[in-house]
Design a protein around this motif. Structure first.
Motif, PDB file in Angstrom:
ATOM      1  N   GLU A   1      -2.236  -5.976   6.517  1.00 38.61           N
ATOM      2  CA  GLU A   1      -1.154  -6.953   6.433  1.00 38.61           C
ATOM      3  C   GLU A   1      -1.711  -8.375   6.445  1.00 38.61           C
ATOM      4  O   GLU A   1      -2.556  -8.733   7.268  1.00 38.61           O
ATOM      5  CB  GLU A   1      -0.196  -6.757   7.604  1.00 38.61           C
ATOM      6  CG  GLU A   1       1.055  -7.603   7.506  1.00 38.61           C
ATOM      7  CD  GLU A   1       2.049  -7.300   8.617  1.00 38.61           C
ATOM      8  OE1 GLU A   1       3.021  -8.055   8.755  1.00 38.61           O
ATOM      9  OE2 GLU A   1       1.829  -6.289   9.333  1.00 38.61           O
ATOM     10  N   GLY A   2      -1.273  -9.152   5.481  1.00 31.31           N
ATOM     11  CA  GLY A   2      -1.709 -10.536   5.395  1.00 31.31           C
ATOM     12  C   GLY A   2      -3.021 -10.723   4.661  1.00 31.31           C
ATOM     13  O   GLY A   2      -3.478 -11.857   4.488  1.00 31.31           O
ATOM     14  N   GLU A   3      -3.645  -9.647   4.237  1.00 29.88           N
ATOM     15  CA  GLU A   3      -4.937  -9.725   3.551  1.00 29.88           C
ATOM     16  C   GLU A   3      -4.722  -9.646   2.040  1.00 29.88           C
ATOM     17  O   GLU A   3      -3.879  -8.880   1.558  1.00 29.88           O
ATOM     18  CB  GLU A   3      -5.821  -8.571   4.020  1.00 29.88           C
ATOM     19  CG  GLU A   3      -7.214  -8.565   3.417  1.00 29.88           C
ATOM     20  CD  GLU A   3      -8.020  -7.359   3.876  1.00 29.88           C
ATOM     21  OE1 GLU A   3      -9.165  -7.550   4.323  1.00 29.88           O
ATOM     22  OE2 GLU A   3      -7.508  -6.229   3.790  1.00 29.88           O
ATOM     23  N   THR A   4      -5.474 -10.416   1.300  1.00 31.92           N
ATOM     24  CA  THR A   4      -5.406 -10.347  -0.160  1.00 31.92           C
ATOM     25  C   THR A   4      -6.048  -9.044  -0.628  1.00 31.92           C
ATOM     26  O   THR A   4      -7.189  -8.746  -0.251  1.00 31.92           O
ATOM     27  CB  THR A   4      -6.151 -11.533  -0.800  1.00 31.92           C
ATOM     28  OG1 THR A   4      -5.577 -12.743  -0.325  1.00 31.92           O
ATOM     29  CG2 THR A   4      -6.058 -11.467  -2.318  1.00 31.92           C
ATOM     30  N   PRO A   5      -5.350  -8.245  -1.419  1.00 35.06           N
ATOM     31  CA  PRO A   5      -5.920  -6.966  -1.866  1.00 35.06           C
ATOM     32  C   PRO A   5      -7.212  -7.173  -2.639  1.00 35.06           C
ATOM     33  O   PRO A   5      -7.337  -8.089  -3.452  1.00 35.06           O
ATOM     34  CB  PRO A   5      -4.826  -6.387  -2.767  1.00 35.06           C
ATOM     35  CG  PRO A   5      -3.567  -7.081  -2.346  1.00 35.06           C
ATOM     36  CD  PRO A   5      -3.983  -8.444  -1.909  1.00 35.06           C
ATOM     37  N   ALA A   6      -8.196  -6.330  -2.368  1.00 32.00           N
ATOM     38  CA  ALA A   6      -9.462  -6.398  -3.085  1.00 32.00           C
ATOM     39  C   ALA A   6      -9.279  -5.813  -4.481  1.00 32.00           C
ATOM     40  O   ALA A   6      -8.486  -4.900  -4.681  1.00 32.00           O
ATOM     41  CB  ALA A   6     -10.529  -5.618  -2.326  1.00 32.00           C
ATOM     42  N   PRO A   7      -9.991  -6.333  -5.460  1.00 37.70           N
ATOM     43  CA  PRO A   7      -9.888  -5.760  -6.802  1.00 37.70           C
ATOM     44  C   PRO A   7     -10.440  -4.334  -6.801  1.00 37.70           C
ATOM     45  O   PRO A   7     -11.348  -4.010  -6.029  1.00 37.70           O
ATOM     46  CB  PRO A   7     -10.751  -6.692  -7.658  1.00 37.70           C
ATOM     47  CG  PRO A   7     -11.698  -7.334  -6.695  1.00 37.70           C
ATOM     48  CD  PRO A   7     -10.946  -7.455  -5.401  1.00 37.70           C
ATOM     49  N   PRO A   8      -9.909  -3.456  -7.653  1.00 37.98           N
ATOM     50  CA  PRO A   8     -10.397  -2.078  -7.683  1.00 37.98           C
ATOM     51  C   PRO A   8     -11.833  -2.011  -8.194  1.00 37.98           C
ATOM     52  O   PRO A   8     -12.286  -2.865  -8.957  1.00 37.98           O
ATOM     53  CB  PRO A   8      -9.433  -1.384  -8.647  1.00 37.98           C
ATOM     54  CG  PRO A   8      -8.872  -2.468  -9.495  1.00 37.98           C
ATOM     55  CD  PRO A   8      -8.821  -3.685  -8.618  1.00 37.98           C
ATOM     56  N   VAL A   9     -12.545  -0.983  -7.733  1.00 40.97           N
ATOM     57  CA  VAL A   9     -13.913  -0.724  -8.187  1.00 40.97           C
ATOM     58  C   VAL A   9     -13.855   0.383  -9.234  1.00 40.97           C
ATOM     59  O   VAL A   9     -13.328   1.466  -8.972  1.00 40.97           O
ATOM     60  CB  VAL A   9     -14.814  -0.294  -7.007  1.00 40.97           C
ATOM     61  CG1 VAL A   9     -16.207   0.102  -7.503  1.00 40.97           C
ATOM     62  CG2 VAL A   9     -14.908  -1.408  -5.974  1.00 40.97           C
ATOM     63  N   ASN A  10     -14.367   0.119 -10.432  1.00 35.58           N
ATOM     64  CA  ASN A  10     -14.353   1.131 -11.476  1.00 35.58           C
ATOM     65  C   ASN A  10     -15.694   1.875 -11.519  1.00 35.58           C
ATOM     66  O   ASN A  10     -16.608   1.594 -10.725  1.00 35.58           O
ATOM     67  CB  ASN A  10     -13.994   0.527 -12.844  1.00 35.58           C
ATOM     68  CG  ASN A  10     -15.046  -0.458 -13.345  1.00 35.58           C
ATOM     69  OD1 ASN A  10     -16.197  -0.460 -12.922  1.00 35.58           O
ATOM     70  ND2 ASN A  10     -14.640  -1.311 -14.272  1.00 35.58           N
ATOM     71  N   PHE A  11     -15.817   2.808 -12.464  1.00 35.98           N
ATOM     72  CA  PHE A  11     -17.012   3.655 -12.470  1.00 35.98           C
ATOM     73  C   PHE A  11     -18.270   2.872 -12.824  1.00 35.98           C
ATOM     74  O   PHE A  11     -19.335   3.103 -12.241  1.00 35.98           O
ATOM     75  CB  PHE A  11     -16.832   4.826 -13.436  1.00 35.98           C
ATOM     76  CG  PHE A  11     -18.015   5.757 -13.439  1.00 35.98           C
ATOM     77  CD1 PHE A  11     -18.423   6.390 -12.273  1.00 35.98           C
ATOM     78  CD2 PHE A  11     -18.737   5.984 -14.603  1.00 35.98           C
ATOM     79  CE1 PHE A  11     -19.518   7.240 -12.254  1.00 35.98           C
ATOM     80  CE2 PHE A  11     -19.828   6.836 -14.601  1.00 35.98           C
ATOM     81  CZ  PHE A  11     -20.228   7.467 -13.429  1.00 35.98           C
ATOM     82  N   ALA A  12     -18.174   1.931 -13.751  1.00 32.84           N
ATOM     83  CA  ALA A  12     -19.345   1.133 -14.098  1.00 32.84           C
ATOM     84  C   ALA A  12     -19.855   0.363 -12.884  1.00 32.84           C
ATOM     85  O   ALA A  12     -21.075   0.286 -12.638  1.00 32.84           O
ATOM     86  CB  ALA A  12     -19.002   0.171 -15.236  1.00 32.84           C
TER      87      ALA A  12
END
Length: 477
Positions: free
Chosen positions: A242-253
């Motif tokens: 809560e209150g944290e900016t979501p981290a970008p997803p990590v893809n396979f590359a």
């Protein structure tokens, strides 16, 4: 789809995976566990998870099922003959169980989920049936059997990845290991049972994957294979607080790069790629890191667009050829292997010829090849008639196998006269005077033992000649 089938390389389709003798990590119960695995690499990886769970609960492992208190078969449902082998093996266990009524016999994995009622009610050879997402429940299920009950848990999960479990490396050479990066499959290929037996796709925490790779490297391992039914669709998003900016997803590359950066001395392989999902970003990542092996398993299944549509592969002939062209352009030295199905529902002779022409276009390093076998519960079994005669399927398979043997030899001959970087895996199966190991392109290389080097080290080998499946050479400085 990861699967071991008819191949022109030395792959044992039904390799048995007995557990090594190991001490329990929890309080010992004095009970011994035996696990035997069939089918794909994912099943062997799952057996290592099962062993870890039960060792934590006081079990020891044994190589001999006749002295075991608990016997498990980890099963595959890809083909009918795999299921028949498991049934035959259960009958062998039955004779030992008759002399030791306290023995618990269980079926794990894909067959367990698909044939649970048959195993428990009709064949009466099995005490416990456990699906791929329920291995944490094994200690409880064994307790139920000890109390005189049959036990089953084949519930599928949308969350289970076993990310927190450190697998016990069964039959390990101490050099190469599998790391499961995701579970399940969202691709509804019409011929495949995997989405029904392994559930929906979910990706494992990337940090736990990197930690497992680091721990393996620290323990002396020098090669890891990242496993998933479709590794290219890997996507991990860290849950945001809560209150944290979501981290970008990590893809396979990105995951590939993270694992490669554990150490330049750690080789990284992966399986399996899906033609609809493999990206140029993945290919550029492979090209950028020397320790990511230049080898891709890219199942084609058929070279004809109409048949591919019936298979629900979601790509056509032109798309697949574009992906092959991208591989050749970005990674010119990359080895490519494939899966081929002959005689799929309504396949015509002209469409079969398109598969052969695709093989001529790509010239695969090797292939897993088999005639179509209808699997109950699949979309193809529900929608299409299995109408290609068996003799036609087999004749087409023979043509595919013969063509692949030509191409495998062609690819191997191109290595002759060149120096290969090889990770020594151990002694050759035929002689303790020779070492064996694989080059970047996953080709087996055999060469005389040199006392300066030992398994787990890299050497440079001049390939002097080849058989139909193996390079033969000598170490050079």
């Amino acid at each position: 789809m990861i699967e071991l089938q008819h191949t022109t390389k030395t792959h044992d389709e039904s390799r048995q995976g007995e557990a090594l003798d190991m001490l329990p990590t929890g309080k010992s119960t004095g009970r011994k566990l035996y696990i035997e695995s069939y089918g794909c690499q994912m099943n062997f990886s799952d057996s290592e998870i099962v062993a870890s769970i039960l060792l934590d609960n006081g079990f020891e492992t044994t190589k001999d099922y006749k002295e075991a208190d608990v016997v498990f078969i980890n099963t595959c449902s890809i083909r009918e003959n795999a299921e028949q082998r498991v049934r035959n093996r259960l009958k062998e266990f039955e004779s030992v169980k008759a002399k030791n009524p306290g023995m618990v016999v269980g079926v794990l994995g894909c067959m367990a989920e698909r044939l649970k009622s048959k195993f428990l009610e009709e064949e009466k050879l099995v005490d416990v049936v456990v699906g791929p997402d329920a291995y944490r429940d094994l200690p409880n299920l064994i307790d139920k059997v000890d109390d005189g009950n049959k036990a089953v848990n084949v519930l599928l999960s949308r969350e289970e990845t076993y990310a927190d479990i450190s697998p016990v490396r069964l039959n390990s050479n101490g050099i190469s290991a599998f790391i499961s990066i995701m579970r399940g499959c969202d691709n509804m290929c019409s011929f495949c049972v995997v989405p029904f037996t392994r559930g929906r796709e979910r990706s494992r925490d990337c940090h736990s994957i990197v930690k497992e790779a680091q721990d393996l490297f620290n323990a002396g391992y020098r090669e890891v294979t990242l496993l998933g039914q479709n590794v290219d669709s890997y996507k991990y998003t860290k849950p945001a607080t809560e209150g944290e900016t979501p981290a970008p997803p990590v893809n396979f590359a990105q995951l590939l790069a993270m694992v490669a950066e554990v150490s330049p001395e750690l080789r990284v392989r992966f399986s399996t790629s899906h033609p609809k999902d493999i990206t140029d970003e993945v290919l550029h990542t492979m090209a950028r890191y020397e320790n990511i092996c230049k080898y891709i398993h890219l199942p084609v299944q058929s070279g004809n667009s109409r048949v591919l549509e019936l298979m629900n592969r979601t790509y056509d002939r032109e798309w697949y050829m574009d992906r092959v062209n991208a591989i050749r352009r970005i990674i010119p030295t990359c080895g490519i292997s494939t899966d081929v199905i002959t005689g799929f529902c309504t396949e015509t002779e002209e469409e079969h010829q398109e598969t052969l022409s695709m093989m001529d276009y790509v010239k695969y390093d090797f292939a897993y090849m088999f005639a179509y076998s209808e699997r109950p519960g699949t979309l193809a079994a529900k929608r299409y008639e299995d109408d290609v005669p068996e003799d036609v399927k087999k004749r087409r398979l023979t043509e595919v196998v013969n063509k692949q043997q030509e191409h495998s030899l062609y690819r191997l001959q191109n290595f002759v006269g060149n120096v290969q970087k090889v990770l020594i895996e151990g002694f050759s199966k035929r002689s303790d005077q020779d070492y064996c190991g694989r080059n970047d392109q996953n080709t087996m290389v055999v060469f005389p033992v040199d006392e300066r080097f030992k398994p787990g080290q890299y050497v440079h080998v001049l390939a002097e000649r080849c058989t139909s499946a193996t390079l033969i050479g000598r170490i050079v400085d």
